[in-house]
Design a protein around this motif. Sequence first.
Motif, mmCIF file in Angstrom:
data_model
loop_
_atom_site.group_PDB
_atom_site.id
_atom_site.type_symbol
_atom_site.label_atom_id
_atom_site.label_comp_id
_atom_site.label_asym_id
_atom_site.label_seq_id
_atom_site.Cartn_x
_atom_site.Cartn_y
_atom_site.Cartn_z
ATOM 1 N N ILE A 190 37.354 24.818 62.065
ATOM 2 C CA ILE A 190 38.397 24.001 61.434
ATOM 3 C C ILE A 190 38.311 24.184 59.929
ATOM 4 C CG2 ILE A 190 39.197 21.646 60.995
ATOM 5 C CD1 ILE A 190 38.019 20.896 63.726
ATOM 6 N N SER A 191 39.437 24.449 59.311
ATOM 7 C CA SER A 191 39.497 24.527 57.857
ATOM 8 C C SER A 191 40.279 23.320 57.342
ATOM 9 C CB SER A 191 40.182 25.822 57.421
ATOM 10 O OG SER A 191 40.282 25.886 56.001
ATOM 11 N N ILE A 192 39.758 22.703 56.283
ATOM 12 C CA ILE A 192 40.362 21.477 55.745
ATOM 13 C C ILE A 192 40.889 21.737 54.332
ATOM 14 C CG2 ILE A 192 39.906 19.094 55.036
ATOM 15 C CD1 ILE A 192 37.704 19.068 57.201
ATOM 16 N N TRP A 193 42.145 21.320 54.114
ATOM 17 C CA TRP A 193 42.747 21.482 52.785
ATOM 18 C C TRP A 193 43.917 20.521 52.646
ATOM 19 C CZ3 TRP A 193 41.096 23.501 48.445
ATOM 20 C CH2 TRP A 193 41.983 23.727 47.410
ATOM 21 N N ASP A 194 44.009 19.887 51.466
ATOM 22 C CA ASP A 194 45.089 18.938 51.167
ATOM 23 C C ASP A 194 45.239 17.875 52.256
ATOM 24 O OD1 ASP A 194 45.723 19.988 48.719
ATOM 25 O OD2 ASP A 194 47.341 21.277 49.472
ATOM 26 N N ASN A 195 44.084 17.294 52.601
ATOM 27 C CA ASN A 195 44.047 16.206 53.575
ATOM 28 C C ASN A 195 44.617 16.593 54.946
ATOM 29 O OD1 ASN A 195 42.933 14.334 51.709
ATOM 30 N ND2 ASN A 195 44.978 14.080 50.789
ATOM 31 N N GLY A 196 44.555 17.857 55.239
ATOM 32 C CA GLY A 196 45.004 18.334 56.546
ATOM 33 C C GLY A 196 43.954 19.264 57.141
ATOM 34 N N MET A 197 44.130 19.617 58.409
ATOM 35 C CA MET A 197 43.194 20.523 59.071
ATOM 36 C C MET A 197 43.962 21.603 59.837
ATOM 37 S SD MET A 197 41.941 18.494 62.498
ATOM 38 C CE MET A 197 41.736 20.047 63.370
ATOM 39 N N ARG A 198 43.321 22.753 60.025
ATOM 40 C CA ARG A 198 43.928 23.842 60.780
ATOM 41 C C ARG A 198 42.839 24.575 61.560
ATOM 42 N NH1 ARG A 198 47.710 28.843 58.484
ATOM 43 N NH2 ARG A 198 48.100 29.787 60.526
ATOM 44 N N TRP A 199 43.163 24.883 62.834
ATOM 45 C CA TRP A 199 42.220 25.593 63.684
ATOM 46 C C TRP A 199 42.301 27.103 63.445
ATOM 47 C CZ3 TRP A 199 38.350 23.752 66.544
ATOM 48 C CH2 TRP A 199 38.373 22.422 66.963
ATOM 49 N N PHE A 200 41.151 27.754 63.498
ATOM 50 C CA PHE A 200 41.048 29.215 63.396
ATOM 51 C C PHE A 200 40.170 29.728 64.531
ATOM 52 C CE2 PHE A 200 42.342 28.038 59.164
ATOM 53 C CZ PHE A 200 43.082 29.105 58.678
ATOM 54 N N PRO A 201 40.374 30.988 64.951
ATOM 55 C CA PRO A 201 41.201 32.045 64.362
ATOM 56 C C PRO A 201 42.687 31.789 64.585
ATOM 57 C CG PRO A 201 40.188 32.832 66.369
ATOM 58 C CD PRO A 201 39.582 31.498 66.108
ATOM 59 N N SER A 202 43.475 32.257 63.639
ATOM 60 C CA SER A 202 44.925 31.984 63.675
ATOM 61 C C SER A 202 45.753 33.249 63.802
ATOM 62 C CB SER A 202 45.321 31.236 62.405
ATOM 63 O OG SER A 202 45.052 32.038 61.261
ATOM 64 N N SER A 203 45.130 34.378 64.094
ATOM 65 C CA SER A 203 45.887 35.618 64.262
ATOM 66 C C SER A 203 45.183 36.506 65.287
ATOM 67 C CB SER A 203 46.045 36.366 62.936
ATOM 68 O OG SER A 203 44.779 36.745 62.427
ATOM 69 N N ILE A 204 45.961 37.291 65.990
ATOM 70 C CA ILE A 204 45.443 38.242 66.974
ATOM 71 C C ILE A 204 45.898 39.633 66.561
ATOM 72 C CG2 ILE A 204 45.430 38.947 69.394
ATOM 73 C CD1 ILE A 204 46.068 36.111 70.172
ATOM 74 N N ASN A 205 44.949 40.516 66.353
ATOM 75 C CA ASN A 205 45.264 41.881 65.936
ATOM 76 C C ASN A 205 45.099 42.831 67.116
ATOM 77 O OD1 ASN A 205 45.671 41.129 63.210
ATOM 78 N ND2 ASN A 205 43.449 41.167 62.876
ATOM 79 N N GLY A 206 46.209 43.432 67.543
ATOM 80 C CA GLY A 206 46.161 44.445 68.585
ATOM 81 C C GLY A 206 46.203 45.830 67.981
ATOM 82 N N SER A 207 46.175 46.846 68.823
ATOM 83 C CA SER A 207 46.240 48.220 68.313
ATOM 84 C C SER A 207 47.646 48.592 67.852
ATOM 85 C CB SER A 207 45.784 49.193 69.407
ATOM 86 O OG SER A 207 46.556 49.015 70.588
ATOM 87 N N ARG A 208 48.674 47.842 68.296
ATOM 88 C CA ARG A 208 50.056 48.145 67.909
ATOM 89 C C ARG A 208 50.786 46.942 67.307
ATOM 90 N NH1 ARG A 208 51.395 52.978 70.457
ATOM 91 N NH2 ARG A 208 50.021 53.568 72.177
ATOM 92 N N GLU A 209 50.272 45.735 67.573
ATOM 93 C CA GLU A 209 50.991 44.531 67.155
ATOM 94 C C GLU A 209 50.024 43.500 66.581
ATOM 95 O OE1 GLU A 209 54.328 44.599 70.733
ATOM 96 O OE2 GLU A 209 52.341 43.731 71.072
ATOM 97 N N ARG A 210 50.571 42.559 65.816
ATOM 98 C CA ARG A 210 49.804 41.462 65.237
ATOM 99 C C ARG A 210 50.573 40.166 65.481
ATOM 100 N NH1 ARG A 210 46.078 40.305 60.907
ATOM 101 N NH2 ARG A 210 46.604 38.340 59.886
ATOM 102 N N TYR A 211 49.843 39.133 65.939
ATOM 103 C CA TYR A 211 50.480 37.858 66.258
ATOM 104 C C TYR A 211 49.826 36.721 65.469
ATOM 105 C CZ TYR A 211 52.874 40.068 70.193
ATOM 106 O OH TYR A 211 53.676 40.875 70.973
ATOM 107 N N ASP A 212 50.637 35.703 65.177
ATOM 108 C CA ASP A 212 50.159 34.513 64.472
ATOM 109 C C ASP A 212 50.133 33.340 65.454
ATOM 110 O OD1 ASP A 212 49.796 32.876 61.799
ATOM 111 O OD2 ASP A 212 51.372 31.841 62.954
ATOM 112 N N LEU A 213 49.012 32.579 65.419
ATOM 113 C CA LEU A 213 48.902 31.390 66.257
ATOM 114 C C LEU A 213 48.686 30.163 65.386
ATOM 115 C CD1 LEU A 213 46.944 33.796 67.683
ATOM 116 C CD2 LEU A 213 46.841 32.067 69.478
ATOM 117 N N GLN A 214 49.223 29.052 65.817
ATOM 118 C CA GLN A 214 48.937 27.766 65.182
ATOM 119 C C GLN A 214 48.668 26.753 66.291
ATOM 120 O OE1 GLN A 214 51.491 26.313 62.037
ATOM 121 N NE2 GLN A 214 51.931 28.379 61.271
ATOM 122 N N PHE A 215 47.683 25.893 66.047
ATOM 123 C CA PHE A 215 47.278 24.906 67.036
ATOM 124 C C PHE A 215 47.485 23.494 66.501
ATOM 125 C CE2 PHE A 215 44.791 28.730 67.749
ATOM 126 C CZ PHE A 215 44.854 28.905 69.122
#
Length: 295
Positions: free
Chosen positions: A258-283
């Motif tokens: 968990i990363s904390i900033w500006d009184n908020g939190m975000r879960w990581f990892p937040s991206s998936i790197n494939g051999s051809r594509e890259r995806y963004d995730l948010q929880f």
Amino acid sequence: MKNLNNIFCLVMMCFFLCLGCKQITKSVDETFHPNDSLVKKYDQEKGLRENGGYKGDTKTSTTTTLQQQQEKTIVINGDTVNTPEIQEKAKDLFHDIELLKQKQTPANSKEIQKRVNEFLKEMNLPQTGAKNIDAEKPAIKARKGILRAAELESAEEKLRKLPKYRNKEIVVYESVHFYEDGSINLSLQHPENPKYVDAYQYKDGSWSEQKPVLARNIERRTFPLSKINFAAAQKVIQIYNEKAAEIEGAKPTTTAYISIWDNGMRWFPSSINGSRERYDLQFNNNGTLKSFRQE
């Protein structure tokens, strides 16, 4: 490999022993069991008539029979083995070893060792090398893995019961890390002096003693523990790996934080790197999937 060479030399010696068993057996028998003594004993038991007469043809026949038997057999560890049989088995052994050597696979040495031990077992010889080969393998330490949901909840409850924070609001500073060995690292704002921050580690079922942290931007990097769910780390890892399994070349994760900033939190990892594509995730804060999109 050293042990394997020693065993191979031993087998070679057995093979040459088989090829020259006629001469070796004859020499050994002449040294320790002289033919004259055997014939003499045989004559004493079978060659004498009741009146003490002697049959000369009995000696000739007996000597020939004993020599023929000695030429066809050899004694290994107390067992009598037929020499043509051991020659044939040794021939099969070297043929199998040559085929295994040509494969050049990582398990090649192990397979050769197994085949040699089978031969030694058939010949009633002591098997060597297998234990030593296993002992030479580097010890692999098993990974415990991230804590289960119930264990994560227990770790969170134990944190709330630390004497310094009991019955007080607990504020987390900067991040919370959940590692694959089952440990948890985080920092907490001091309950009495908000300018101070202390680090803690959870391992083997208990929290460590505090360690002072040189903290900065405390006002923007803090978040109340009451809004964090440790067990959600399991959800984050599970969802991430399910998505990664659908993407070519993507690798699964074994950690979350968990990363904390500006009184908020975000879960990581937040991206998936494939051999051809890259995806963004948010929880969401509870670990459920909020968004998933290709970048």
